[in-house]
Design a protein around this motif. Structure first.
Motif, PDB file in Angstrom:
ATOM      1  N   GLY A 155      11.397  20.729  83.243  1.00  0.00           N
ATOM      2  CA  GLY A 155      12.487  20.449  84.179  1.00  0.00           C
ATOM      3  C   GLY A 155      12.863  18.977  84.182  1.00  0.00           C
ATOM      4  O   GLY A 155      14.042  18.619  84.137  1.00  0.00           O
ATOM      5  N   ILE A 156      11.852  18.116  84.212  1.00  0.00           N
ATOM      6  CA  ILE A 156      12.103  16.670  84.164  1.00  0.00           C
ATOM      7  C   ILE A 156      12.740  16.306  82.828  1.00  0.00           C
ATOM      8  O   ILE A 156      13.728  15.559  82.781  1.00  0.00           O
ATOM      9  CB  ILE A 156      10.790  15.886  84.375  1.00  0.00           C
ATOM     10  CG1 ILE A 156      10.281  16.081  85.798  1.00  0.00           C
ATOM     11  CG2 ILE A 156      10.986  14.398  84.068  1.00  0.00           C
ATOM     12  CD1 ILE A 156       8.853  15.587  86.002  1.00  0.00           C
ATOM     13  N   GLY A 157      12.178  16.819  81.750  1.00  0.00           N
ATOM     14  CA  GLY A 157      12.693  16.509  80.421  1.00  0.00           C
ATOM     15  C   GLY A 157      14.146  16.902  80.241  1.00  0.00           C
ATOM     16  O   GLY A 157      14.937  16.159  79.651  1.00  0.00           O
ATOM     17  N   ARG A 158      14.515  18.053  80.757  1.00  0.00           N
ATOM     18  CA  ARG A 158      15.906  18.493  80.647  1.00  0.00           C
ATOM     19  C   ARG A 158      16.841  17.525  81.356  1.00  0.00           C
ATOM     20  O   ARG A 158      17.893  17.165  80.823  1.00  0.00           O
ATOM     21  CB  ARG A 158      16.063  19.891  81.212  1.00  0.00           C
ATOM     22  CG  ARG A 158      15.455  20.957  80.322  1.00  0.00           C
ATOM     23  CD  ARG A 158      15.358  22.274  81.000  1.00  0.00           C
ATOM     24  NE  ARG A 158      16.686  22.833  81.214  1.00  0.00           N
ATOM     25  CZ  ARG A 158      16.945  24.123  81.175  1.00  0.00           C
ATOM     26  NH1 ARG A 158      15.979  24.982  80.940  1.00  0.00           N
ATOM     27  NH2 ARG A 158      18.151  24.564  81.370  1.00  0.00           N
ATOM     28  N   LEU A 159      16.462  17.096  82.553  1.00  0.00           N
ATOM     29  CA  LEU A 159      17.298  16.143  83.288  1.00  0.00           C
ATOM     30  C   LEU A 159      17.382  14.802  82.568  1.00  0.00           C
ATOM     31  O   LEU A 159      18.460  14.221  82.426  1.00  0.00           O
ATOM     32  CB  LEU A 159      16.740  15.935  84.700  1.00  0.00           C
ATOM     33  CG  LEU A 159      16.882  17.086  85.672  1.00  0.00           C
ATOM     34  CD1 LEU A 159      16.116  16.794  86.957  1.00  0.00           C
ATOM     35  CD2 LEU A 159      18.350  17.330  85.975  1.00  0.00           C
ATOM     36  N   VAL A 160      16.233  14.315  82.119  1.00  0.00           N
ATOM     37  CA  VAL A 160      16.188  13.008  81.469  1.00  0.00           C
ATOM     38  C   VAL A 160      16.980  13.030  80.161  1.00  0.00           C
ATOM     39  O   VAL A 160      17.774  12.121  79.892  1.00  0.00           O
ATOM     40  CB  VAL A 160      14.727  12.566  81.240  1.00  0.00           C
ATOM     41  CG1 VAL A 160      14.648  11.355  80.342  1.00  0.00           C
ATOM     42  CG2 VAL A 160      14.045  12.285  82.569  1.00  0.00           C
ATOM     43  N   PHE A 161      16.795  14.068  79.349  1.00  0.00           N
ATOM     44  CA  PHE A 161      17.505  14.107  78.072  1.00  0.00           C
ATOM     45  C   PHE A 161      18.984  14.386  78.242  1.00  0.00           C
ATOM     46  O   PHE A 161      19.800  13.918  77.444  1.00  0.00           O
ATOM     47  CB  PHE A 161      16.830  15.077  77.093  1.00  0.00           C
ATOM     48  CG  PHE A 161      15.712  14.417  76.361  1.00  0.00           C
ATOM     49  CD1 PHE A 161      15.943  13.705  75.200  1.00  0.00           C
ATOM     50  CD2 PHE A 161      14.426  14.454  76.860  1.00  0.00           C
ATOM     51  CE1 PHE A 161      14.914  13.055  74.538  1.00  0.00           C
ATOM     52  CE2 PHE A 161      13.380  13.820  76.216  1.00  0.00           C
ATOM     53  CZ  PHE A 161      13.623  13.114  75.044  1.00  0.00           C
ATOM     54  N   ARG A 162      19.367  15.107  79.271  1.00  0.00           N
ATOM     55  CA  ARG A 162      20.799  15.283  79.550  1.00  0.00           C
ATOM     56  C   ARG A 162      21.417  13.923  79.880  1.00  0.00           C
ATOM     57  O   ARG A 162      22.484  13.580  79.370  1.00  0.00           O
ATOM     58  CB  ARG A 162      21.004  16.264  80.712  1.00  0.00           C
ATOM     59  CG  ARG A 162      22.468  16.623  80.925  1.00  0.00           C
ATOM     60  CD  ARG A 162      22.659  17.670  82.019  1.00  0.00           C
ATOM     61  NE  ARG A 162      21.838  18.850  81.780  1.00  0.00           N
ATOM     62  CZ  ARG A 162      21.055  19.418  82.697  1.00  0.00           C
ATOM     63  NH1 ARG A 162      20.980  18.918  83.918  1.00  0.00           N
ATOM     64  NH2 ARG A 162      20.347  20.483  82.409  1.00  0.00           N
ATOM     65  N   ALA A 163      20.717  13.136  80.702  1.00  0.00           N
ATOM     66  CA  ALA A 163      21.216  11.800  81.044  1.00  0.00           C
ATOM     67  C   ALA A 163      21.218  10.885  79.819  1.00  0.00           C
ATOM     68  O   ALA A 163      22.177  10.128  79.600  1.00  0.00           O
ATOM     69  CB  ALA A 163      20.360  11.193  82.156  1.00  0.00           C
ATOM     70  N   LEU A 164      20.156  10.944  79.009  1.00  0.00           N
ATOM     71  CA  LEU A 164      20.105  10.135  77.795  1.00  0.00           C
ATOM     72  C   LEU A 164      21.261  10.492  76.872  1.00  0.00           C
ATOM     73  O   LEU A 164      21.952   9.602  76.356  1.00  0.00           O
ATOM     74  CB  LEU A 164      18.774  10.327  77.062  1.00  0.00           C
ATOM     75  CG  LEU A 164      18.689   9.676  75.667  1.00  0.00           C
ATOM     76  CD1 LEU A 164      18.813   8.162  75.749  1.00  0.00           C
ATOM     77  CD2 LEU A 164      17.390  10.079  74.977  1.00  0.00           C
ATOM     78  N   ASN A 165      21.493  11.775  76.652  1.00  0.00           N
ATOM     79  CA  ASN A 165      22.560  12.178  75.740  1.00  0.00           C
ATOM     80  C   ASN A 165      23.933  11.758  76.248  1.00  0.00           C
ATOM     81  O   ASN A 165      24.800  11.382  75.449  1.00  0.00           O
ATOM     82  CB  ASN A 165      22.512  13.675  75.474  1.00  0.00           C
ATOM     83  CG  ASN A 165      21.298  14.111  74.674  1.00  0.00           C
ATOM     84  OD1 ASN A 165      20.864  15.257  74.781  1.00  0.00           O
ATOM     85  ND2 ASN A 165      20.730  13.231  73.866  1.00  0.00           N
ATOM     86  N   LEU A 166      24.129  11.777  77.553  1.00  0.00           N
ATOM     87  CA  LEU A 166      25.393  11.291  78.116  1.00  0.00           C
ATOM     88  C   LEU A 166      25.523   9.785  77.873  1.00  0.00           C
ATOM     89  O   LEU A 166      26.573   9.310  77.424  1.00  0.00           O
ATOM     90  CB  LEU A 166      25.473  11.603  79.615  1.00  0.00           C
ATOM     91  CG  LEU A 166      26.704  11.067  80.335  1.00  0.00           C
ATOM     92  CD1 LEU A 166      27.982  11.639  79.737  1.00  0.00           C
ATOM     93  CD2 LEU A 166      26.620  11.371  81.819  1.00  0.00           C
ATOM     94  N   ALA A 167      24.461   9.039  78.138  1.00  0.00           N
ATOM     95  CA  ALA A 167      24.484   7.594  77.899  1.00  0.00           C
ATOM     96  C   ALA A 167      24.695   7.292  76.422  1.00  0.00           C
ATOM     97  O   ALA A 167      25.459   6.379  76.066  1.00  0.00           O
ATOM     98  CB  ALA A 167      23.191   6.953  78.401  1.00  0.00           C
ATOM     99  N   GLU A 168      24.045   8.063  75.546  1.00  0.00           N
ATOM    100  CA  GLU A 168      24.222   7.872  74.102  1.00  0.00           C
ATOM    101  C   GLU A 168      25.680   8.087  73.707  1.00  0.00           C
ATOM    102  O   GLU A 168      26.229   7.339  72.886  1.00  0.00           O
ATOM    103  CB  GLU A 168      23.346   8.842  73.315  1.00  0.00           C
ATOM    104  CG  GLU A 168      21.887   8.518  73.335  1.00  0.00           C
ATOM    105  CD  GLU A 168      21.095   9.500  72.494  1.00  0.00           C
ATOM    106  OE1 GLU A 168      20.574   9.066  71.451  1.00  0.00           O
ATOM    107  OE2 GLU A 168      21.007  10.685  72.876  1.00  0.00           O
ATOM    108  N   THR A 169      26.298   9.099  74.264  1.00  0.00           N
ATOM    109  CA  THR A 169      27.686   9.393  73.948  1.00  0.00           C
ATOM    110  C   THR A 169      28.594   8.253  74.385  1.00  0.00           C
ATOM    111  O   THR A 169      29.485   7.832  73.637  1.00  0.00           O
ATOM    112  CB  THR A 169      28.108  10.728  74.598  1.00  0.00           C
ATOM    113  OG1 THR A 169      27.240  11.759  74.123  1.00  0.00           O
ATOM    114  CG2 THR A 169      29.543  11.077  74.277  1.00  0.00           C
TER     115      THR A 169
END
Length: 141
Positions: A43-57
């Motif tokens: 659950g934490i990983g999904r939130l963190v990686f969703r935020a990372l991928n948005l920042a990466e974009t």
């Protein structure tokens, strides 16, 4: 260094720092923390990686716009294109598979280990090398 190249360089190195901190530090460590179960970690990983991928974009778009305004040498463009392609593969092909698998785990299913996770890690390594290369080449432009 021109302002456009400075913006592109900053975006690339901020992006690199985020990938290193999250993918290679936070992600593996969270599962070693006391009381973090697999569902909580996912659950934490999904939130963190969703935020990372948005920042990466956002950082990728910033770099692309900056180099469109003030193009660097072709080596930096090629290296940057590899990074962008790697991110695209992660977002379009690998992340959806990982999300479907984590959905099943969070629903209580006992699912086999996934090779997609290893593919994602490999792509993170490629992206990391590409970001370092692109950043250095931008600094030299």
């Amino acid at each position: 260094m021109t302002p456009g190249l400075a913006v592109a360089t900053a975006a690339v190195f901020v992006w690199l720092g985020m990938v290193l901190a999250i993918s290679f530090l936070e992600a593996p460590l969270k599962f070693r923390a006391p009381s973090v179960t697999l569902p909580i970690g996912l659950g934490i990983g999904r939130l963190v990686f969703r935020a990372l991928n948005l920042a990466e974009t956002v950082l990728a778009l910033t770099a692309v716009i900056a180099v469109a305004v003030e193009p660097p040498d072709s080596a930096a463009l090629v290296s940057g294109a590899v990074v962008l392609a790697t991110l695209a593969v992660q977002l379009v092909l690998v992340r959806p598979r990982l999300t479907r698998r984590s959905d099943r785990v969070l629903a209580g299913e006992d699912v086999p280990r996934s090779r997609s996770h290893y593919v994602y890690i490999g792509l993170e390594a490629v992206k990391t090398v590409g970001l370092v290369t692109t950043g250095v080449l931008l600094l030299m432009s």
